[in-house]
Design an enzyme around this catalytic site. Sequence first.
Site, mmCIF file in Angstrom:
data_model
loop_
_atom_site.group_PDB
_atom_site.id
_atom_site.type_symbol
_atom_site.label_atom_id
_atom_site.label_comp_id
_atom_site.label_asym_id
_atom_site.label_seq_id
_atom_site.Cartn_x
_atom_site.Cartn_y
_atom_site.Cartn_z
ATOM 1 N N ASP A 279 -6.226 -8.721 5.857
ATOM 2 C CA ASP A 279 -6.303 -9.835 4.895
ATOM 3 C C ASP A 279 -5.881 -11.168 5.524
ATOM 4 O O ASP A 279 -6.190 -12.230 4.989
ATOM 5 C CB ASP A 279 -5.403 -9.550 3.680
ATOM 6 N N LYS B 120 0.093 -10.041 -5.565
ATOM 7 C CA LYS B 120 -0.859 -9.402 -6.494
ATOM 8 C C LYS B 120 -1.127 -7.960 -6.071
ATOM 9 O O LYS B 120 -1.283 -7.089 -6.912
ATOM 10 C CB LYS B 120 -2.151 -10.209 -6.607
ATOM 11 N N ASN B 121 -1.151 -7.693 -4.772
ATOM 12 C CA ASN B 121 -1.443 -6.326 -4.336
ATOM 13 C C ASN B 121 -0.264 -5.383 -4.563
ATOM 14 O O ASN B 121 -0.386 -4.175 -4.384
ATOM 15 C CB ASN B 121 -1.857 -6.303 -2.853
ATOM 16 N N ARG C 27 -9.016 -15.394 -7.665
ATOM 17 C CA ARG C 27 -8.671 -13.989 -7.904
ATOM 18 C C ARG C 27 -7.286 -13.658 -7.349
ATOM 19 O O ARG C 27 -6.634 -12.741 -7.842
ATOM 20 C CB ARG C 27 -9.693 -13.071 -7.210
HETATM 21 C C1 UD1 Z 1 -6.056 -2.745 0.032
HETATM 22 C C2 UD1 Z 1 -5.828 -4.185 -0.377
HETATM 23 C C3 UD1 Z 1 -6.745 -5.100 0.410
HETATM 24 C C4 UD1 Z 1 -6.562 -4.856 1.902
HETATM 25 C C5 UD1 Z 1 -6.692 -3.384 2.248
HETATM 26 C C6 UD1 Z 1 -6.351 -3.064 3.696
HETATM 27 C C7 UD1 Z 1 -5.168 -4.000 -2.692
HETATM 28 C C8 UD1 Z 1 -5.522 -4.216 -4.132
HETATM 29 N N1 UD1 Z 1 -6.105 -4.302 -1.800
HETATM 30 O O1 UD1 Z 1 -7.412 -2.439 -0.280
HETATM 31 O O2 UD1 Z 1 -6.420 -6.446 0.074
HETATM 32 O O3 UD1 Z 1 -7.549 -5.577 2.610
HETATM 33 O O4 UD1 Z 1 -5.801 -2.604 1.426
HETATM 34 O O5 UD1 Z 1 -5.081 -3.479 4.005
HETATM 35 O O6 UD1 Z 1 -4.062 -3.603 -2.385
HETATM 36 N N2 UD1 Z 1 -11.656 3.846 2.909
HETATM 37 C C9 UD1 Z 1 -12.515 4.918 2.905
HETATM 38 N N3 UD1 Z 1 -12.451 5.789 1.849
HETATM 39 C C10 UD1 Z 1 -11.586 5.616 0.812
HETATM 40 C C11 UD1 Z 1 -10.713 4.501 0.831
HETATM 41 C C12 UD1 Z 1 -10.776 3.627 1.899
HETATM 42 O O7 UD1 Z 1 -13.321 5.103 3.837
HETATM 43 O O8 UD1 Z 1 -11.571 6.431 -0.110
HETATM 44 C C13 UD1 Z 1 -11.699 2.888 4.061
HETATM 45 C C14 UD1 Z 1 -12.138 1.482 3.626
HETATM 46 O O9 UD1 Z 1 -13.551 1.366 3.570
HETATM 47 C C15 UD1 Z 1 -11.536 0.637 4.724
HETATM 48 C C16 UD1 Z 1 -10.222 1.382 5.043
HETATM 49 O O10 UD1 Z 1 -10.388 2.692 4.545
HETATM 50 O O11 UD1 Z 1 -12.344 0.661 5.863
HETATM 51 C C17 UD1 Z 1 -8.996 0.743 4.422
HETATM 52 O O12 UD1 Z 1 -9.160 0.643 3.037
HETATM 53 P P1 UD1 Z 1 -7.947 0.759 2.025
HETATM 54 O O13 UD1 Z 1 -6.678 0.819 2.794
HETATM 55 O O14 UD1 Z 1 -8.240 1.826 1.043
HETATM 56 O O15 UD1 Z 1 -8.015 -0.648 1.278
HETATM 57 P P2 UD1 Z 1 -7.914 -0.922 -0.283
HETATM 58 O O16 UD1 Z 1 -6.884 -0.066 -0.900
HETATM 59 O O17 UD1 Z 1 -9.281 -0.944 -0.865
#
Ligand code: UD1
Length: 412
Positions: free
Chosen positions: A300, A21-22, A392
């Site tokens: 995850d 899904k991701n 989900r």
């Molecule tokens: C994606 C995955 C999720 C997984 C995560 C980390 C999808 C749909 N979801 O989530 O299942 O757990 O990667 O492998 O693919 N952060 C910031 N600012 C930002 C963006 C992120 O501070 O603008 C921080 C987040 O709070 C977190 C870290 O960066 O601590 C990693 O987040 P991120 O890699 O962005 O995860 P997602 O893309 O939300």
Amino acid sequence: MKYKICGGNALHGELRVNGAKNCVLPMLACCVLTDETVTIDNCPKVQDVLDMADILSSIGAEVSWQGDSISVTCKNVDGNLCCEKVGKIRASLFLLGPLFARNGFVSACLPGGCAIGKRPIDIHIDGLKRLGAEVTWENGVCCSGKVHGNDVYMRFPSVGATENLLMCASLSDETTVLYNCACEPEITALEKMLVSMGAEIQGIGTSVVTVKGGKLHGTRVSAIPDRIVAATYILSAVCAGGDVWVTNCNPRHFSVLNNMLKDTVDCYNVYGDAVHVVKKKRHCAVGMVRTAVYPGFATDMQPLLVASQCTAFGKTVVEETLFENRLSNAVPLQMLGADILCRSDKIVINGVPALSACTVGATDLRGGAALVLAMLGAQGTGYVTDIHHIQRGYCELEKSLRQVGADITIVD
Ligand code: UD1
């Protein structure tokens, strides 16, 4: 709805892994970058994907399913992301970059997703500004302007921000260099998709990616196997015991997990597209684990691994570095009898011989699945409530587990 689980059945047979899904979620957002048809094969019909498809329909995309394939045509798409589902799933954020690049305007309420931490979006926004967006905040976020190329330095290798910015940069005929990119396999799949649509991308799968885009065309791609589902199946066999083949997966995408487990169960063999797990006697603890960006140990998989370590022989220490609330799943596991000491960003698990089933509630996707795994190996009958969180991201998890001998049913 809840799962009723009678623990104690060993699992025997094959568990086949579905598409990720991701991987599909950013690929669906990518469909917005062209007015031609894009088809994604091996697409799991999980709630997040269905919600994302509904969001695309709500902005004017034509969406159709043929078995496990989804086709999307975006002749005209609206930049107003205002349907109720936008606030429900985190992946709606992926549409910011593509819609801004295509229409010069996007307005969206803030995205939802699992309650596993604060999840700010500053890296997405900073990057979009570098690519030409003027950003304002009113009932959400609004980006307007004309996309252009630039150098973008991300302060952290965010998966979602890397995907958002890759897609946005692909509609500019100027060159963009993204520094400190995340390198998850789902990102590599998206980069290859963009290339198949006509973008020029160098550094695929690395932390420095150069993108030169322009007008993009339709394509047909296939989602990669879901590495988190693969880990869920493998760890279900560790929790419940038995002899299980996890097939149709790519074990190179979860090498750290393979390395951890290979000496802790009776048999753990890795093949090109399958893993064979045999657990007859009590497994050994994996020791010290720390979550990290890819190719490190995936956050995850962390709750799933923790569930398996509750009954291991020995001590496991788990440190979570990505999401601040993700160790809170220790609490329902303690209700099942797990011996877990909680520190701020670490937990210490002293394995006990067995857990005892009771009623626990899922509060997020992977944490909820972890409770199912723990219950499969527990003594007695218990319930996991609020399974909409689990649905989900898993296609009928109960059906798959039943096929290999688990006693799990959905009840009201
Ligand atoms: C994606 C995955 C999720 C997984 C995560 C980390 C999808 C749909 N979801 O989530 O299942 O757990 O990667 O492998 O693919 N952060 C910031 N600012 C930002 C963006 C992120 O501070 O603008 C921080 C987040 O709070 C977190 C870290 O960066 O601590 C990693 O987040 P991120 O890699 O962005 O995860 P997602 O893309 O939300």
